[in-house]
Motif scaffolding. Structure first.
Motif, PDB file in Angstrom:
ATOM      1  N   LYS A   1       1.304   4.136  -2.898  1.00  0.00           N
ATOM      2  CA  LYS A   1       1.020   5.534  -2.536  1.00  0.00           C
ATOM      3  C   LYS A   1       2.193   6.430  -2.934  1.00  0.00           C
ATOM      4  O   LYS A   1       2.006   7.501  -3.516  1.00  0.00           O
ATOM      5  CB  LYS A   1       0.747   5.631  -1.030  1.00  0.00           C
ATOM      6  CG  LYS A   1       0.387   7.014  -0.557  1.00  0.00           C
ATOM      7  CD  LYS A   1       0.105   7.023   0.939  1.00  0.00           C
ATOM      8  CE  LYS A   1      -0.119   8.438   1.405  1.00  0.00           C
ATOM      9  NZ  LYS A   1      -0.197   8.550   2.846  1.00  0.00           N
ATOM     10  N   ARG A   2       3.403   6.004  -2.648  1.00  0.00           N
ATOM     11  CA  ARG A   2       4.596   6.798  -2.995  1.00  0.00           C
ATOM     12  C   ARG A   2       4.775   6.898  -4.505  1.00  0.00           C
ATOM     13  O   ARG A   2       5.173   7.939  -5.021  1.00  0.00           O
ATOM     14  CB  ARG A   2       5.839   6.183  -2.355  1.00  0.00           C
ATOM     15  CG  ARG A   2       5.812   6.270  -0.853  1.00  0.00           C
ATOM     16  CD  ARG A   2       6.887   7.208  -0.322  1.00  0.00           C
ATOM     17  NE  ARG A   2       6.645   7.563   1.051  1.00  0.00           N
ATOM     18  CZ  ARG A   2       7.001   6.840   2.108  1.00  0.00           C
ATOM     19  NH1 ARG A   2       7.600   5.687   1.942  1.00  0.00           N
ATOM     20  NH2 ARG A   2       6.752   7.271   3.325  1.00  0.00           N
TER      21      ARG A   2
ATOM     22  N   TYR B   1       0.824  -1.203   0.000  1.00  0.00           N
ATOM     23  CA  TYR B   1       0.000   0.000   0.000  1.00  0.00           C
ATOM     24  C   TYR B   1       0.863   1.260   0.000  1.00  0.00           C
ATOM     25  O   TYR B   1       0.615   2.206  -0.740  1.00  0.00           O
ATOM     26  CB  TYR B   1      -0.959   0.001   1.197  1.00  0.00           C
ATOM     27  CG  TYR B   1      -1.743   1.292   1.321  1.00  0.00           C
ATOM     28  CD1 TYR B   1      -2.879   1.501   0.544  1.00  0.00           C
ATOM     29  CD2 TYR B   1      -1.325   2.311   2.175  1.00  0.00           C
ATOM     30  CE1 TYR B   1      -3.587   2.707   0.627  1.00  0.00           C
ATOM     31  CE2 TYR B   1      -2.022   3.501   2.268  1.00  0.00           C
ATOM     32  CZ  TYR B   1      -3.152   3.696   1.494  1.00  0.00           C
ATOM     33  OH  TYR B   1      -3.841   4.882   1.576  1.00  0.00           O
TER      34      TYR B   1
ATOM     35  N   GLU C   1       2.624   9.506  -5.776  1.00  0.00           N
ATOM     36  CA  GLU C   1       3.136  10.828  -5.402  1.00  0.00           C
ATOM     37  C   GLU C   1       4.261  11.259  -6.333  1.00  0.00           C
ATOM     38  O   GLU C   1       4.344  12.415  -6.735  1.00  0.00           O
ATOM     39  CB  GLU C   1       3.644  10.824  -3.954  1.00  0.00           C
ATOM     40  CG  GLU C   1       2.551  10.736  -2.918  1.00  0.00           C
ATOM     41  CD  GLU C   1       3.083  10.474  -1.509  1.00  0.00           C
ATOM     42  OE1 GLU C   1       4.316  10.378  -1.316  1.00  0.00           O
ATOM     43  OE2 GLU C   1       2.249  10.361  -0.585  1.00  0.00           O
TER      44      GLU C   1
END
Length: 173
Positions: free
Chosen positions: A22-23, A18, A26
């Motif tokens: 997410k990174r 997860y 980004e």
């Protein structure tokens, strides 16, 4: 490129899917990355033994969090794939992820590989330049053809300029 990102992140530190996803979103917010595709790639790396489970963290009222790390086989694969990126990609955008993981390759070797890629790209556009002269010299050449051709060449030369800047960056890294 998703697999390279996963391996690169796990080469840096133990992590869980997860957070890695997410990174990634980004770092490359314009990436259209479905959860299914991401987890499919993650599982594929696990099945090939490029990554392995370190531990599963259980927290009250939260789903289990399985932590992973990269294996030695995964490190070798990551290095090989990063070199391939510099060999086959002539669009800078296709190298964004690879640039983040220069710590895991020999930058002198990567520089030599990328230098060759730049030279091939320059030769390719030089051939187009010759064709451009023929295309635009004909009586039927229109303003729209000229406009489109100018854009394509300006974009190509701009990309080559940035490839050369990236090469300098790699050499200094």
């Amino acid at each position: 490129m998703i697999r390279i990102y996963i391996l690169g992140m796990l080469a840096q530190t133990v992590n869980y899917p997860y957070m890695i996803r997410k990174r990634l979103l980004e770092v490359q917010p314009y990436t259209s990355l479905s959860e299914g595709k991401f987890y499919y790639d993650f599982e594929s790396l696990r099945k090939k033994q490029y990554i392995e489970t370190v531990e599963t963290i259980q927290e009250e009222k939260r789903p289990d969090k399985t932590m992973y790390t990269i294996t030695n086989l995964g490190r070798d694969y990551l290095e090989e794939e990063l070199y391939k990126c510099f060999k086959k990609n002539s669009e800078l955008e296709d190298l964004y992820i690879a640039i983040n993981f220069l710590d895991y390759i020999d930058t002198k070797k990567a520089g030599l590989i990328f230098e060759d890629t730049i030279q091939k790209e320059k030769k390719r556009w030089k051939k187009f330049e010759e064709k451009k002269k023929i295309l635009l010299s004909g009586e039927k050449s229109s303003n729209t053809t000229q406009f489109i051709t100018d854009h394509a060449f300006n974009k190509a030369y701009f990309n080559i300029e940035w490839m050369e800047k990236l090469l300098a960056f790699i050499k200094k890294y």
